[in-house]
Design an enzyme around this catalytic site. Structure first.
Site, PDB file in Angstrom:
ATOM      1  N   HIS A   1       0.086   4.458   0.904  1.00 41.28           N
ATOM      2  CA  HIS A   1      -0.069   5.528   1.903  1.00 41.28           C
ATOM      3  C   HIS A   1       0.597   5.231   3.243  1.00 41.28           C
ATOM      4  O   HIS A   1       0.583   6.065   4.132  1.00 41.28           O
ATOM      5  CB  HIS A   1      -1.549   5.882   2.080  1.00 41.28           C
ATOM      6  CG  HIS A   1      -2.384   4.850   2.784  1.00 41.28           C
ATOM      7  ND1 HIS A   1      -2.819   5.021   4.075  1.00 41.28           N
ATOM      8  CD2 HIS A   1      -2.884   3.664   2.364  1.00 41.28           C
ATOM      9  CE1 HIS A   1      -3.572   3.977   4.420  1.00 41.28           C
ATOM     10  NE2 HIS A   1      -3.619   3.146   3.403  1.00 41.28           N
TER      11      HIS A   1
ATOM     12  N   SER B   1       0.845  -1.196   0.000  1.00 39.71           N
ATOM     13  CA  SER B   1       0.000   0.000   0.000  1.00 39.71           C
ATOM     14  C   SER B   1       0.881   1.246   0.000  1.00 39.71           C
ATOM     15  O   SER B   1       1.857   1.306   0.750  1.00 39.71           O
ATOM     16  CB  SER B   1      -0.869  -0.032   1.263  1.00 39.71           C
ATOM     17  OG  SER B   1      -1.685   1.088   1.301  1.00 39.71           O
TER      18      SER B   1
ATOM     19  N   CYS C   1      -8.754   1.175  12.694  1.00 45.44           N
ATOM     20  CA  CYS C   1     -10.143   0.829  12.398  1.00 45.44           C
ATOM     21  C   CYS C   1     -10.946   0.667  13.670  1.00 45.44           C
ATOM     22  O   CYS C   1     -12.119   0.933  13.699  1.00 45.44           O
ATOM     23  CB  CYS C   1     -10.255  -0.454  11.593  1.00 45.44           C
ATOM     24  SG  CYS C   1      -8.728  -1.087  11.019  1.00 45.44           S
TER      25      CYS C   1
HETATM   26  N1  PLP Z   1      -2.721  -4.731   5.776  1.00 47.23           N
HETATM   27  C1  PLP Z   1      -2.126  -4.065   6.757  1.00 47.23           C
HETATM   28  C2  PLP Z   1      -1.119  -4.751   7.635  1.00 47.23           C
HETATM   29  C3  PLP Z   1      -2.442  -2.727   6.997  1.00 47.23           C
HETATM   30  O1  PLP Z   1      -1.845  -2.058   7.978  1.00 47.23           O
HETATM   31  C4  PLP Z   1      -3.409  -2.117   6.168  1.00 47.23           C
HETATM   32  C5  PLP Z   1      -3.831  -0.723   6.421  1.00 47.23           C
HETATM   33  O2  PLP Z   1      -4.254  -0.385   7.527  1.00 47.23           O
HETATM   34  C6  PLP Z   1      -3.991  -2.850   5.123  1.00 47.23           C
HETATM   35  C7  PLP Z   1      -3.628  -4.154   4.972  1.00 47.23           C
HETATM   36  C8  PLP Z   1      -4.994  -2.227   4.184  1.00 47.23           C
HETATM   37  O3  PLP Z   1      -4.319  -1.364   3.308  1.00 47.23           O
HETATM   38  P1  PLP Z   1      -5.065  -0.310   2.357  1.00 47.23           P
HETATM   39  O4  PLP Z   1      -5.400   0.864   3.219  1.00 47.23           O
HETATM   40  O5  PLP Z   1      -4.064   0.065   1.319  1.00 47.23           O
HETATM   41  O6  PLP Z   1      -6.239  -0.958   1.772  1.00 47.23           O
END
Ligand code: PLP
Length: 698
Positions: free
Chosen positions: A213, A211, A338
């Site tokens: 960001h 990802s 979250c």
């Molecule tokens: N996996 C992990 C370990 C994360 O920290 C996050 C983001 O919080 C995600 C997946 C999801 O990523 P994205 O925000 O790019 O969908």
């Protein structure tokens, strides 16, 4: 203005300035569609190819696939879909496939949710199997060894988002290889990018989502690695972009920005070294230890990314810690982003077997590899300020006794509340309806301010007051008490309206009378006020404490200026008045302005203050938040601090005054709205709430 210190890098990061310029360039000069064959399109295509080539080198993609997409949640979907479609095809061909979808207990929710979703949608009916982790957050490899043979897909993460715990990918790979498992293997690499070295094609990993960001690129852009030869099914079909692997016109500004971040990583000249990041974390940890005695770190530093701290503090909830840090303009999160709004226990810490108080009270402090010395130094100073604010409010122990607080204090837990009646001048106090959850909070509050507790009374007989009495030790000074905790040697008998008489005790210059309710003595109420001889005049300000404000005994003694203080406060009303229960008030209440009419935004506040220069601005955040705040109130104005927990004691004063306009504010606008509604219900016609709170009042 005090600048904010952002220590929530695992949730998201700011965009690298050079990445921002690249994004703007991709929307301006180089706005082309990379699928167009004219020169404008070719320029865009060149940028896309360059970003991909950099990612391919940096991640060791080899012959594998590397596609750009919208982020890790999409990458996880594509991986799971690809693996499950292949499994279904193999099953249809009569091959034997594993029956387990194995995932680590601390995976991001996107993983088990996607597994369950696609398993159901594709009708595979495989079993989701959660792989436990040990106390340090590491996957249980012995258990993995037991299930690897039956696994169809194994999902693990490279590093955890809440704790930063780095997985033993070599160990997991060894188990997969040694057991001859035919399972596909997905590794969520979101938190690893830029923090761990990856050489993907040299591993057995089949799928690796990333990802943008989490590492200084914008939100909405990510990448997915798929090993050469691993099954692949596109999630999105359409115009055939990304070599048909992910259709839809590319997010060129996002990819341009991500390309800049990847290039910076490859050059190695932009981000801090591992050693520097270790030192930064050690400094933050030292400051936290000094400021918050008893702090427990929930993540083993030697097994975690150097950019993550996760801690809990005895006696403090994650809400309180979040609030004090936020007041000091230090942005951290409670558990994972979250779940932080709910402040529910962290499933990651639960999986590590951390005790509930730590898992429910955890704070994550995380920073990105761009952080500099000055930010860490400023963060340490603010942490110290937070510690001092919490000490002054008696929320954490202090060697010197705090200045005693005065007045009424309401301590609530889910609709029930305890009341503390504090008289600073005489150093004495009374506790009404102590909630078991508040025992240690009340005891440390009393000790810290060296109060003498004259009585611990209840509105119901034989309620559990003993645990508080025990915890108070020598601070509790009552001798014999009746079944409500009322001292047998009550000092005076007061005359009340209607010829009734009630035993009373002196609390500094005030008296507290005990009122037996007429319902077969099954409950009691208490009336606090300033006595005139042996009378408690109805014309004076009085506070009536009872389980419910409709108690007969309370109604009998309530005058218009008596504030009713329930110990059951499901609707968060704090206090009401007897007027509330009259027909006239019920009509008036129906005419209360709607919440939107009670709110002022920052622009409206300015106009309101111009028009009403006698307005009183009131900060209803708790005292420790007020003390930790470096900046003044909205618009740089000075505000009074009246925490919501102390609103009742102050309310009568505002009602008596010539109804000067009141504007309440807090962090986000929730608490100030409650204060406003309370004052409106009590009959104040000019009480307002700053909508969006300090967070939006620039
Ligand atoms: N996996 C992990 C370990 C994360 O920290 C996050 C983001 O919080 C995600 C997946 C999801 O990523 P994205 O925000 O790019 O969908």
């Amino acid at each position: 203005m005090t600048t904010e210190i952002y220590l929530d890098g695992n949730a998201t990061t700011a965009v690298l300035p050079a990445a921002m310029s690249a994004a703007i360039d991709a929307m301006g000069q180089r706005f082309g569609n990379p699928s167009s064959t004219h020169a404008t399109g070719l320029k865009a295509k060149a940028m896309l190819d360059q970003a991909r080539a950099c990612a391919v080198r940096l991640l060791g993609v080899g012959d594998g696939r590397l596609m750009f997409n919208s982020g890790a949640t999409e990458g996880i979907q594509t991986s799971v879909l690809s693996a499950l479609v292949a499994l279904r095809e193999r099953q249809a061909r009569g091959e034997v496939i594993g029956n387990l979808l194995v995932y680590g207990a601390t995976e991001h929710k996107a993983v088990p949710e996607s597994l369950a979703h696609w398993n159901r949608l594709l009708g595979l009916n495989l079993t989701l199997h959660k792989l436990p982790v040990d106390a340090s957050g590491a996957h249980d490899l012995a258990l993995l060894r037991q299930v690897a043979g039956s696994a169809a897909l194994i999902c693990t993460m490279a590093a955890n988002n809440e704790t930063g715990v780095v997985s033993d990918l070599d160990g997991i790979e060894a188990v997969i290889m040694q057991t001859g498992s035919a399972a596909y293997w997905m590794v969520d690499c979101v938190q690893a990018l830029g923090k761990l070295t990856l050489d993907l094609s040299a591993t057995r990993i089949d799928y690796a989502p990333f990802s943008g960001h989490k590492l200084y690129a914008p939100k909405g852009v990510g990448m997915l690695y798929v090993r050469a030869g691993a099954p692949f099914t596109p999630l999105i079909m359409g115009g055939g972009q990304e070599s048909g692997q992910r259709s839809g016109t590319e997010n060129m500004s996002g990819i341009a920005a991500l390309g800049v971040v990847l290039a910076a990583l490859e050059r190695g000249d932009t981000f801090r070294s591992h050693d520097a990041l270790w030192r930064f974390r050690a400094r933050l940890a030292d400051s936290l230890r000094a400021a918050l005695p008893g702090i427990v770190f929930n993540n083993p530093f030697d097994k975690a990314l150097p950019t993550t701290l996760n801690f809990s503090v005895p006696g403090l909830s994650s809400r309180e810690l979040m609030d004090v840090f936020d007041a000091a303009q230090v942005r951290v999160s409670a558990g994972s982003a979250c779940s932080s709004a709910k402040a529910a226990p962290s499933y990651v810490l639960d999986a590590m077997g951390v005790p509930l108080w730590r898992s429910a009270g955890a704070i994550r402090m995380s920073f990105g590899p761009l952080t500099d010395e000055a930010t860490i130094a400023a963060a340490c100073a603010r942490i110290e300020r937070c510690g001092a604010a919490l000490r002054a409010s008696c929320l954490i122990a202090s060697e010197s006794a705090a200045v005693p607080h005065d007045g009424l204090l309401q301590l609530g837990v889910e609709g029930a509340c305890s009341w503390l009646l504090l008289d600073a001048a005489s150093g004495s106090c009374v506790v009404i309806d102590p909630l078991p959850e508040m025992t240690s909070r009340i005891a440390s509050y009393v000790r810290c301010q060296n109060y003498r507790v004259l009585a611990v009374v209840g509105t119901a007989p034989d309620a559990d007051r003993n645990s508080l009495v025990d915890a108070l030790g020598e601070h509790y000074v009552a001798d014999a008490v009746d079944e409500f905790g009322w001292p047998a040697a009550a000092l005076a008998v007061l005359a009340l309206e209607g010829g009734a008489a009630a035993p009373a005790i002196a609390l500094g210059a005030q008296v507290l009378a005990s009122l037996a309710t007429d319902a077969g003595k099954a409950s009691r109420a208490y009336l606090l006020g300033a006595a005139d001889g042996n009378r408690l005049p109805a014309a004076s300000v009085r506070f009536a404490f009872s389980a419910g404000s409709r108690d007969e005994a309370v109604r009998a003694v309530s005058a218009p200026r008596t504030l009713l203080c329930p110990t059951r406060d499901v609707q968060n009303q704090f206090c009401t008045s007897m007027m509330r229960h009259s027909a006239a008030t019920l009509t008036a209440e129906a005419q209360l302005p709607t919440p939107s009419d009670l709110q002022l935004d920052s622009a409206a506040l300015e106009a309101f203050l111009q028009a009403n220069p006698d307005t009183v601005l009131i900060d209803v955040r708790e005292a420790y938040e007020f003390a930790a705040t470096a900046a003044p109130g909205p618009g740089g104005r000075v505000a009074h601090s009246v925490p919501l927990s102390r609103l009742t004691g102050q309310a009568s004063g505002w009602l008596q005054e010539d109804q000067r306009p009141l504007v309440f504010f807090c962090r986000s606008g929730n608490r100030s709205m409650k204060a406003t509604q309370c004052l409106r219900r009590l009959g104040h016609h000019r009480a307002y709430s700053l909508s969006g709170g300090l967070a939006l009042a620039a």
